[in-house]
Design an enzyme around this catalytic site. Structure first.
Site, PDB file in Angstrom:
ATOM      1  N   ASN B 291       0.864  -1.186   0.000  1.00 28.47           N
ATOM      2  CA  ASN B 291       0.000   0.000   0.000  1.00 28.47           C
ATOM      3  C   ASN B 291       0.892   1.223   0.000  1.00 28.47           C
ATOM      4  O   ASN B 291       1.626   1.468   0.948  1.00 28.47           O
ATOM      5  CB  ASN B 291      -0.903   0.014   1.226  1.00 28.47           C
ATOM      6  CG  ASN B 291      -1.876  -1.154   1.239  1.00 28.47           C
ATOM      7  OD1 ASN B 291      -2.138  -1.739   2.272  1.00 28.47           O
ATOM      8  ND2 ASN B 291      -2.397  -1.524   0.085  1.00 28.47           N
ATOM      9  N   ARG B 293       0.732   4.399   0.557  1.00 29.82           N
ATOM     10  CA  ARG B 293       0.037   5.536   1.174  1.00 29.82           C
ATOM     11  C   ARG B 293       0.064   5.355   2.685  1.00 29.82           C
ATOM     12  O   ARG B 293       0.477   4.315   3.176  1.00 29.82           O
ATOM     13  CB  ARG B 293      -1.427   5.534   0.725  1.00 29.82           C
ATOM     14  CG  ARG B 293      -2.068   4.174   0.967  1.00 29.82           C
ATOM     15  CD  ARG B 293      -3.556   4.182   0.703  1.00 29.82           C
ATOM     16  NE  ARG B 293      -4.111   2.853   0.528  1.00 29.82           N
ATOM     17  CZ  ARG B 293      -4.453   2.034   1.496  1.00 29.82           C
ATOM     18  NH1 ARG B 293      -4.289   2.368   2.740  1.00 29.82           N
ATOM     19  NH2 ARG B 293      -4.953   0.843   1.239  1.00 29.82           N
ATOM     20  N   VAL B 296      -5.217   3.417   7.257  1.00 28.76           N
ATOM     21  CA  VAL B 296      -6.175   3.622   8.355  1.00 28.76           C
ATOM     22  C   VAL B 296      -5.537   3.256   9.697  1.00 28.76           C
ATOM     23  O   VAL B 296      -5.668   3.984  10.681  1.00 28.76           O
ATOM     24  CB  VAL B 296      -7.434   2.755   8.126  1.00 28.76           C
ATOM     25  CG1 VAL B 296      -8.365   2.829   9.330  1.00 28.76           C
ATOM     26  CG2 VAL B 296      -8.173   3.180   6.864  1.00 28.76           C
TER      27      VAL B 296
END
Lengths: 79, 447
Positions: B291, B293, B296
């Site tokens: 991922n 980024r 969460v």
């Protein structure tokens, strides 16, 4: 004539995907239980189905409109 | 080096609030963007400037790259932080940000591209010497898919090459089922990701989902900030995460961290990123995806590492070298994150939009709540269902869980259904507390 109501609140769509044809055009015949639209709520999609057979008279909402539970989304004219 | 002085936050909800706070703490101005539905939102109030970017559906606002870029231009922002979701892993957007003379608070577009296609990501991981689950090349027709499945051995997973976040994955246990599933899987991938390419992977029995948090700078610095266990999932959506991963052998822990850093270096990664692995019962680990980024579940890593990940993202984007090395990082205690969603666990997790009429947040030592919501706000049907993230830290797992139990007693949300009742049951569950559990454990519990 019968009104098809939204079962839950969300966003109203007449197409399965933005680049696809609408489920049904105004003036077309629909069968009982036929999917005529989608409601998206929080990224989950549920189908809106015709409750009786007939001709799709008109849609009461535009693509992408917000809809409340119980609100009418389309009118079906009995054959 | 002088960094950005005004950052446009191209996101909404809790992550927008989180990024604005990090900007302000770093002495940087923050520009919020908002859709019709989010006009009176908390992040709009917290930001120094706010720009309306369109109608409520995400496709007409938060996913509209041109509108986001125009908002940055009109407010003289010099950087854009995309958060997670929306435009965060869109390499074309990342390039457009650079072309507009702005800094992306994120990885180079080339790394987003490389990791965004799952088949390419797999091949890249392999080339970096990171173990991957036995799998196939892209399959285009049924014959090639069945030949590949025979070679791998059933059960297999059919996966969308362009997929992510657990979407576009279908388990298959026989050749007949594969014939059934493949056309639908390809159509679904085309419709969801604009690319119908699929490939197959051997399905592991009862694996855990363990992921490694990375930071890498422009100067060759690359570190991991330990791992998180995200095995408590429903339909591949994470509900509860822990850091560090319970029951991982010390040697496995070291090797999985090193493997993630190796991959980051191999692709010339920069900024924050996460490498996701499946870990089997013998503690063998296999690359799943990367991922590119902030995620969460980043706060649980923050509380065990003491590193403010979003602040580091801003520093890296400014061209500043990491101020620490791997040896400086020592994990402290244990942390657990519970995702509080506007869904009714007793009614098949039915989404529950509406007005939040009561919103009492828990507190106390080791308790953190990240949310974009305030009492009286309306949870809109247009976006995902997250209300808040409850993050609890303890000196050990037992204390973290005990604090989570107490925090859940205090947490009160009225007006909409939420996953709080499920979390109350989960944090008291003996099997989970003695850990670890596997990725289908929760679904088995719910049946």
């Amino acid at each position: 004539m019968s009104t098809v109501n939204a079962a839950l609140p969300g966003v109203f769509y007449r197409r399965p995907a933005p680049d696809q044809e609408p489920f049904v055009e105004v003036g077309a015949m629909v069968q009982e239980g036929q999917t005529i639209a989608l409601i998206e709520v929080m990224k989950t999609f549920s189908e809106v189905k015709a409750e009786q057979a007939g001709t799709l008279g008109r849609f009461l909402l535009d693509e992408g409109d917000e809809v409340e539970a119980g609100q009418g989304v389309a009118e079906v004219v009995a054959p | 080096m002088t960094g950005p002085s005004r950052v446009l936050v191209a996101n909404r909800g809790e992550i927008a609030v989180r990024i604005i706070r990090a900007c302000h703490a770093a002495g940087v101005e923050a520009v919020a963007v908002y859709s019709d539905a989010d006009k009176n939102s908390r992040w709009v109030q917290l930001a120094d400037h706010a720009v309306h970017i369109g109608a409520s559906p995400a496709s007409k606002s938060y996913l509209n790259a041109a509108a986001v870029l125009e908002a940055a231009r009109s407010t003289h922002a010099d950087a854009i932080h995309p958060g997670y979701g929306f435009l965060s892993e869109n390499s074309r957007f990342a390039r457009a940000v650079q072309d507009a003379g702005l800094v992306l608070v994120g990885p180079p577009p080339s790394a987003i591209e490389l990791m965004g296609d799952k088949a390419t990501a797999r091949a890249t991981a392999q080339a970096a010497g990171v173990p991957v689950i036995p799998g196939s090349a892209p399959v285009t027709d049924l014959a090639s898919a069945q030949a590949a499945a025979d070679q791998l051995g059933y059960p297999v997973l059919v996966k969308a090459a362009a997929g992510g976040g657990g979407r576009g994955i279908r388990p298959v246990s026989s050749a007949a089922e594969l014939a059934d599933v493949l056309p639908a899987a390809q159509a679904e991938a085309r419709s969801a990701f604009g690319d119908g390419t699929s490939y197959l992977e051997r399905a592991l029995a009862r694996p855990r989902h363990v992921e490694v948090q990375l930071l890498a700078d422009d100067h060759g610095g690359a570190v991991h900030l330990f791992e998180r266990d995200c095995s408590v999932q429903r339909r591949r959506q994470k509900l509860l995460e822990e850091a560090p991963a319970p029951g991982l052998h010390e040697e496995t822990r070291q090797r999985i961290g090193e493997a993630a850093v190796r991959l980051a270096r191999h692709v010339g990664y920069r900024n924050a990123g996460t490498v996701e692995f499946l870990v089997d019962e013998d503690q063998h680990f296999y690359f799943m995806e990367m991922n590119t980024r902030i995620q969460v579940e980043h706060p649980i890593t923050e509380v065990i590492s003491g590193v403010d990940l979003v602040a580091e993202q801003l520093r890296i984007a400014a061209g500043t070298p990491l101020s620490f090395t791997q040896d400086d990082l020592v994990p402290t205690g244990a942390a657990i994150e519970l995702r509080i969603n506007a869904e009714d666990p007793d009614r098949g997790f039915a989404p529950s939009p509406g007005e939040v009429t009561a919103f009492d947040l828990p507190g106390g030592p080791g308790v953190r709540v990240d949310t974009g919501l305030a009492r009286g706000d309306r949870i809109s049907p247009f976006y995902d269902s997250m209300i808040a993230k409850l993050i609890c830290w303890g000196a050990d797992r037992d204390q973290a869980y005990a604090r989570a139990e107490q925090a859940l007693r205090e947490f009160r949300i009225e007006g909409v259904a939420s996953t709080i009742p499920l979390h109350r049951r989960l944090v008291g569950n003996d099997k989970l507390r003695s850990g670890p559990v596997h990725t289908t454990w929760l679904e088995e519990q719910l049946e």
